[in-house]
Design an enzyme around this catalytic site. Structure first.
Site, PDB file in Angstrom:
ATOM      1  N   TRP A   1       0.870  -1.183   0.000  1.00 24.39           N
ATOM      2  CA  TRP A   1       0.000   0.000   0.000  1.00 24.39           C
ATOM      3  C   TRP A   1       0.910   1.237   0.000  1.00 24.39           C
ATOM      4  O   TRP A   1       1.786   1.362   0.865  1.00 24.39           O
ATOM      5  CB  TRP A   1      -0.874  -0.038   1.260  1.00 24.39           C
ATOM      6  CG  TRP A   1      -1.815   1.122   1.393  1.00 24.39           C
ATOM      7  CD1 TRP A   1      -2.691   1.584   0.443  1.00 24.39           C
ATOM      8  CD2 TRP A   1      -1.990   1.949   2.548  1.00 24.39           C
ATOM      9  NE1 TRP A   1      -3.392   2.654   0.946  1.00 24.39           N
ATOM     10  CE2 TRP A   1      -2.985   2.889   2.224  1.00 24.39           C
ATOM     11  CE3 TRP A   1      -1.412   1.986   3.817  1.00 24.39           C
ATOM     12  CZ2 TRP A   1      -3.413   3.870   3.131  1.00 24.39           C
ATOM     13  CZ3 TRP A   1      -1.839   2.946   4.721  1.00 24.39           C
ATOM     14  CH2 TRP A   1      -2.827   3.876   4.381  1.00 24.39           C
TER      15      TRP A   1
ATOM     16  N   ASP B   1      -0.205  -4.964   9.683  1.00 23.24           N
ATOM     17  CA  ASP B   1      -1.214  -4.012   9.231  1.00 23.24           C
ATOM     18  C   ASP B   1      -2.461  -4.829   8.914  1.00 23.24           C
ATOM     19  O   ASP B   1      -2.485  -5.597   7.950  1.00 23.24           O
ATOM     20  CB  ASP B   1      -0.712  -3.272   7.994  1.00 23.24           C
ATOM     21  CG  ASP B   1      -1.719  -2.249   7.493  1.00 23.24           C
ATOM     22  OD1 ASP B   1      -2.834  -2.173   8.056  1.00 23.24           O
ATOM     23  OD2 ASP B   1      -1.403  -1.515   6.532  1.00 23.24           O
TER      24      ASP B   1
ATOM     25  N   LYS C   1     -12.991  -0.997   6.414  1.00 23.91           N
ATOM     26  CA  LYS C   1     -13.575  -1.930   5.454  1.00 23.91           C
ATOM     27  C   LYS C   1     -14.533  -2.918   6.110  1.00 23.91           C
ATOM     28  O   LYS C   1     -15.654  -3.089   5.656  1.00 23.91           O
ATOM     29  CB  LYS C   1     -12.468  -2.691   4.721  1.00 23.91           C
ATOM     30  CG  LYS C   1     -11.975  -2.004   3.485  1.00 23.91           C
ATOM     31  CD  LYS C   1     -11.197  -0.723   3.703  1.00 23.91           C
ATOM     32  CE  LYS C   1      -9.817  -0.971   4.240  1.00 23.91           C
ATOM     33  NZ  LYS C   1      -9.005   0.267   4.345  1.00 23.91           N
TER      34      LYS C   1
HETATM   35  N1  PLA Z   1      -3.460  -0.408   5.354  1.00 23.98           N
HETATM   36  C1  PLA Z   1      -3.779  -0.942   4.164  1.00 23.98           C
HETATM   37  C2  PLA Z   1      -3.058  -2.158   3.704  1.00 23.98           C
HETATM   38  C3  PLA Z   1      -4.784  -0.359   3.384  1.00 23.98           C
HETATM   39  O1  PLA Z   1      -5.094  -0.910   2.219  1.00 23.98           O
HETATM   40  C4  PLA Z   1      -5.447   0.789   3.850  1.00 23.98           C
HETATM   41  C5  PLA Z   1      -6.511   1.454   3.031  1.00 23.98           C
HETATM   42  C6  PLA Z   1      -5.073   1.293   5.105  1.00 23.98           C
HETATM   43  C7  PLA Z   1      -4.085   0.661   5.833  1.00 23.98           C
HETATM   44  C8  PLA Z   1      -5.676   2.497   5.734  1.00 23.98           C
HETATM   45  O2  PLA Z   1      -7.007   2.519   5.814  1.00 23.98           O
HETATM   46  P1  PLA Z   1      -7.788   3.468   6.829  1.00 23.98           P
HETATM   47  O3  PLA Z   1      -6.836   4.520   7.308  1.00 23.98           O
HETATM   48  O4  PLA Z   1      -8.886   4.048   6.037  1.00 23.98           O
HETATM   49  O5  PLA Z   1      -8.234   2.577   7.917  1.00 23.98           O
HETATM   50  N2  PLA Z   1      -6.368   1.393   1.619  1.00 23.98           N
HETATM   51  C9  PLA Z   1      -7.417   1.896   0.721  1.00 23.98           C
HETATM   52  C10 PLA Z   1      -7.723   3.353   0.950  1.00 23.98           C
HETATM   53  C11 PLA Z   1      -8.691   1.125   0.912  1.00 23.98           C
HETATM   54  C12 PLA Z   1      -6.563   4.295   0.978  1.00 23.98           C
HETATM   55  O6  PLA Z   1      -5.649   4.217   0.132  1.00 23.98           O
HETATM   56  O7  PLA Z   1      -6.576   5.135   1.880  1.00 23.98           O
HETATM   57  C13 PLA Z   1      -6.924   1.644  -0.711  1.00 23.98           C
HETATM   58  O8  PLA Z   1      -7.674   1.901  -1.643  1.00 23.98           O
HETATM   59  O9  PLA Z   1      -5.786   1.139  -0.875  1.00 23.98           O
END
Ligand code: PLA
Length: 421
Positions: free
Chosen positions: A150, A231, A267
């Site tokens: 991510w 995570d 989620k």
């Molecule tokens: N860790 C991972 C692996 C994630 O995919 C995401 C969210 C988060 C943490 C953080 O989410 P939160 O702070 O909203 O709890 N990833 C999303 C959204 C769903 C984003 O990029 O913020 C994504 O589309 O990858």
């Protein structure tokens, strides 16, 4: 009259030409959230947003879970709930229930009071607080993150004073796990280094280690005295079962070693905008856990003082009420199953069209995303010609698909692969 008009003009042009921020450059849009910005500007009726990982119903609408609506109604009706500040570390019962949800209520570390949990601003905020704590209080300020991962991981940790290095994770040739590469890289990582692990439903690849591979990873990390930082952003979203998705985290907690876990309720409870999450430390002794907590308060207080109450109260209500909890597991499974159905529909549609290439990874990958293997040029083509929005790395959010738009996506992929290879 003329004079005052002139003064106004001068003021306006002065405002235009000189600013203390004159040198500020236009920043780039975020690689993930920027996709939604572009999507919102498009007026095409058939546009599809497969960028951000946000669940959509079969009708393409955002979903507020029924258990969340019921919990909220009860909170609103309860006149004893007020809007006072929460403690720095958040709602105590929320913290306790969150640790139990990820570790299991019978986890020895919980029973022995060797854990401490603080409520944070969703998964991102939990990682950010954890990063700063590591930067301040841990002897190794290097974290190994999977390649790819991510994107925000790369930005969060350096802000906490922790430098980021990569370990091999994904093999584009097999569209699966590069297990050997991962083990080699962790083996050569320094002793004591922090290792970031996606608890389940790896983002962006949708590729998770098998239980046997997890066991080998655990042994290696423990033998190198490295510090695991999980995570957990998708508990329940991978298999549809909260317990099954927590198994890797629980095996690490079960061996008596120390670790950190960042949890998100964005989620699995659909609480994206409520920003509710938790950071748990599993420590070697209750005494250490207590002191860690005291230092976490010193990290949080100057950062945002204390967390918001509403989302945490919703989670507390769902996790503490047997019926709500039971109903949540059903709704969660419903979301996970709908995503799996979409995997099959997309795969079948591509097969039917005879789209060149192997597409079995669409059904094999796990969780919210498919890492399609489409390249940047193909992604740009699909957005331009088919109004399909996705991240430039070829990741698509399966949760944005439904029976109506899946054929449109298959058509777009077919065109991209046959015309832009
Ligand atoms: N860790 C991972 C692996 C994630 O995919 C995401 C969210 C988060 C943490 C953080 O989410 P939160 O702070 O909203 O709890 N990833 C999303 C959204 C769903 C984003 O990029 O913020 C994504 O589309 O990858």
């Amino acid at each position: 009259m003329m004079a005052s008009h002139q003064v106004t003009m001068e003021k306006t042009s002065a405002r235009k030409e000189s600013s203390v921020w004159q040198g500020v450059e236009q920043g780039p849009e975020d690689p993930i959230l920027g996709v939604t910005v572009a999507f919102n500007k498009d007026n095409h009726p058939d546009k599809v947003n497969l960028g951000v990982g946000a669940y959509r119903t079969e009708e393409g609408k955002p979903l507020v879970l029924d258990v969340v609506r019921r919990a909220e109604a009860a909170i609103v009706a309860d006149r004893s709930v007020n809007k006072e500040y929460l403690p720095i570390i958040g709602l105590a019962s929320f913290c306790k229930l969150s640790a139990q949800l990820i570790l299991g209520a019978d986890c020895p570390a919980i029973v022995e009071k060797r854990t401490t949990t603080v409520q944070c601003l969703s998964g991102t905020g939990s990682l950010r607080v954890g990063a700063e704590f590591i930067g301040k209080h841990y002897h190794q300020t290097i974290i190994y993150i999977p390649d790819p991962t991510w994107g925000n991981h790369n930005k969060i940790f350096p802000l906490g004073g922790v430098s980021v290095r990569k370990y091999r994770y994904y093999d584009p040739a097999t569209r699966g796990l590069d297990f050997q590469g991962m083990m080699e890289d962790l083996h050569s990582a320094p002793s004591g280094a922090v290792v970031l692990l996606h608890a389940c439903a790896h983002n962006p690849t949708g590729v998770d280690p098998t239980p046997e591979q997890w066991e080998q990873i655990r042994r290696l990390i423990r033998s190198k005295k490295q510090l695991p930082f999980f995570d957990s952003a998708y508990q329940g979203f991978a298999s549809g079962s909260l317990d099954r998705d927590a198994a890797p985290v629980r095996s690490f907690a079960g061996d008596g070693g120390e670790m950190l876990i960042a949890q998100s309720y964005a989620k699995n409870l659909g609480l994206y905008g409520e920003r509710v999450g938790a950071l748990t430390f599993v420590c070697g002794s209750p005494d250490v856990a207590k002191r860690v907590e005291s230092q976490l308060k010193l990290v949080i207080r100057p950062m945002y003082s204390n967390p918001p109450g509403h989302g945490a109260r919703i989670v507390e209500a769902v996790l503490s009420d047997k019926q709500l909890f039971q109903d949540w597991t059903v709704e969660l499974k419903g979301m996970a199953d709908r995503i799996i159905t979409m995997r099959h529909k997309l795969f079948d549609a591509l097969k039917q069209k005879g789209t060149p290439g192997r597409w079995s990874h669409i059904v094999k990958q796990i969780g919210m995303f498919t890492f399609t293997g489409l390249n940047k040029d193909q992604v740009v083509f699909m957005t331009k010609e088919y109004h399909i929005y996705m991240t430039a790395d070829g990741r698509i959010s399966m949760a944005g698909l439904n029976s109506k738009n899946v054929h449109h996506l298959a058509e777009a992929i077919h065109a991209a692969v046959t015309r832009r290879s």
